[in-house]
Design an enzyme around this catalytic site. Structure first.
Site, short mmCIF file in Angstrom:
data_model
loop_
_atom_site.label_atom_id
_atom_site.label_comp_id
_atom_site.label_asym_id
_atom_site.label_seq_id
_atom_site.Cartn_x
_atom_site.Cartn_y
_atom_site.Cartn_z
CE LYS A 78 -0.08 5.89 0.42
NZ LYS A 78 -0.42 4.46 0.24
CB SER A 152 -4.06 4.26 1.61
OG SER A 152 -2.88 3.62 1.23
CB SER A 176 -2.93 1.36 -0.85
OG SER A 176 -3.76 1.02 0.24
#
Lengths: 438, 48
Positions: A78, A152, A176
């Site tokens: 990420k 997210s 997330s």
């Protein structure tokens, strides 16, 4: 191009025996990334570096230097997590940081021989649940580009289900990792608070931030976690477990298909000889206000300097939430921190006599991009609040929690259940999840 | 500081800073803060 959705546990012996080439695996992943640019799953694709890493892995394995199940396996990171020599954009137009060193978690994965194919897209600064506010375009659900992949860590989840990588690293402050895993039909683990180091990760809220693995199966997630932590995980399929379902608050408002999937999972576990009982988490209904009064001021603290110099570079929604945090009084922030202790004890109490809690991960399937509110079983609810509702408590309490697929809605959208374990028992939780996975 | 006083001051400051769009969010936050203070009031602090 057909995605290779084989698992890490299937591939590892093939890579070790040299029946499968890490270079070919990596090239295939890169081609799948390049074939679906409209999904915006990646911000930075490390094509040349990944192929060089794969080549090195191949040579090392040929020379007898096999490192373990992640050796030569393409993974993604990420873009909130530092990878040396690559900008950490955080999904934002705010100037990125340029790390010279890997985050410790990345170092551990490299030491295990994993091949990093790229940095995945996310909701800007991890401050959202839909991955739609990103300077690099919204992450789009592969099943319907008009729907969110959750957030997210949306890019990470899409990369997994599209076969762009075999494992992903995500972060989780309110859900997330678990939210996009639920929306996309993959697996995501939020370990216990502090269990994995968040050094080299752009913070959202240091009291609530976690980093963790995402994969397509529980066993692959366990393999990733074992490397990230330096632990081992074993599943004992003979053990019968006791599950607690916290119905009040967590099951009050659910999409009918989510409720049905939870019920089906419950019945399946009972038929297999496990015990499933109803439990209560006291004060659970206070979770949203406790969460808000922790996440907002802590996020605002980190962004104070850049809000002064680059306010126009933030997505409007993210900027407004950061500005909100600046108005929270210290006494209310401290109230929330003290209530964190109350909630942690309440979750501990609910787990008393249970091996894990069982509840849905998301009350709804993947929402439509751009919608501010969603109908949840006849009640309009803000999308953000709905998507955080079932996950955020366990960021506050710090208990390990894992999301895994539990079927689909009537029209084919993934539905997920969440298991929550005791502090200090993340490895055991993974074993329990392997027993629940179907 | 009462929530009413806080909200008034926060909205005036947001207006002054050209962030009028923040006001409805601050009103939502005020309701959340009120709920948090009420929950805190009901908790037995001696047990913490």
């Amino acid at each position: 191009m057909t995605a290779d959705l084989r698992s890490i546990v299937e591939l590892a012996p093939l890579v070790r025996s040299r029946a499968v080439s890490p270079v070919e695996l990596t090239e295939a992943c890169l081609q799948r990334i390049e074939a679906r640019p409209e999904l915006n799953a990646f911000i930075t694709v490390l094509r040349e570096r990944a192929l060089a890493e794969a080549q090195w892995a191949e040579e090392e394995i040929a020379a007898g230097g096999y490192r373990g199940p992640l050796h030569g396996i393409p993974i993604s990171i990420k873009d909130l997590v530092d990878v040396a020599g690559t900008p950490t954009t955080s999904g934002s137009a705010v100037p990125p940081r340029h790390p010279e060193t890997d985050a410790p978690i990345v170092t551990r994965l490299r030491t295990a021989g994993a091949v990093i194919v790229g940095k995945t897209n996310l909701h800007e600064f991890a401050f959202g649940t839909t991955s739609e506010e990103s300077a690099f375009g919204p992450v789009r659900h592969p099943r319907d580009p008009g729907r969110s992949a959750g957030g997210s860590s949306g890019g990470a989840a899409v990369a997994l289900i599209e076969g762009m990588c075999y494992g992903s690293v995500g972060t989780d402050t309110g859900g997330s990792i678990r939210i996009p895993s639920a929306a996309c039909g993959s697996v995501g683990l939020k370990p216990a608070y502090g269990e994995l180091p968040c050094d080299g990760v752009v913070p959202l809220s240091t009291t609530l931030d976690h980093i963790g693995p995402m994969a397509r199966t529980v066993i692959d997630t366990a393999i990733m976690f074992a490397v990230m932590k330096g632990a081992s995980v074993e599943a004992d399929s003979r053990v019968k477990y006791a599950f607690g379902v916290p119905e009040r608050y967590f099951c009050d408002r659910l999409h009918p298909d989510v409720r049905e999937a939870l019920g089906t999972t419950r019945e399946r576990l009972e038929r297999a000889g496990h015990e499933v009982r109803t439990v209560e988490i006291e004060h659970a209904s206070r979770t949203p206000e406790v969460y808000l009064h922790i996440v907002l001021p802590e996020a605002s603290w980190y962004h104070a300097a850049t809000l002064a110099t680059h306010e126009a570079s933030y997505s409007p929604g993210v900027r407004l939430r950061l500005e909100m945090g600046r108005y929270i009084l210290a006494e209310d922030h401290v109230r929330a921190l003290h209530f964190r202790t109350v909630l942690r004890r309440a979750v501990d109490k609910a787990l008393d006599g249970c091996d894990a809690l069982l509840l849905p991960t998301l009350p709804i399937p993947a929402p439509v991009l751009g919608e501010a509110s969603v109908d949840v079983d006849g009640t309009q609810e803000p999308v953000r609040a709905a998507m955080l509702r079932l996950t955020q408590l366990f960021n506050i309490s710090g208990h390990p929690a894992i999301a895994l697929p539990a079927g689909t809605t009537g029209d084919g959208w993934p539905v997920s259940v969440q298991l929550v374990g005791r502090h200090g028992e993340t490895e055991r939780l993974l074993g329990i999840a392997a027993a629940v996975e179907r | 500081m009462t929530i009413e006083a806080w909200l008034k001051a926060a909205c005036e400051d947001a207006e002054r800073r050209g962030l009028a769009e923040l006001k409805p969010l601050l009103e939502t936050l005020a309701r959340s803060t009120a709920a948090l203070r009420e929950a805190d009031r009901l908790i037995d602090r001696a047990r913490l």
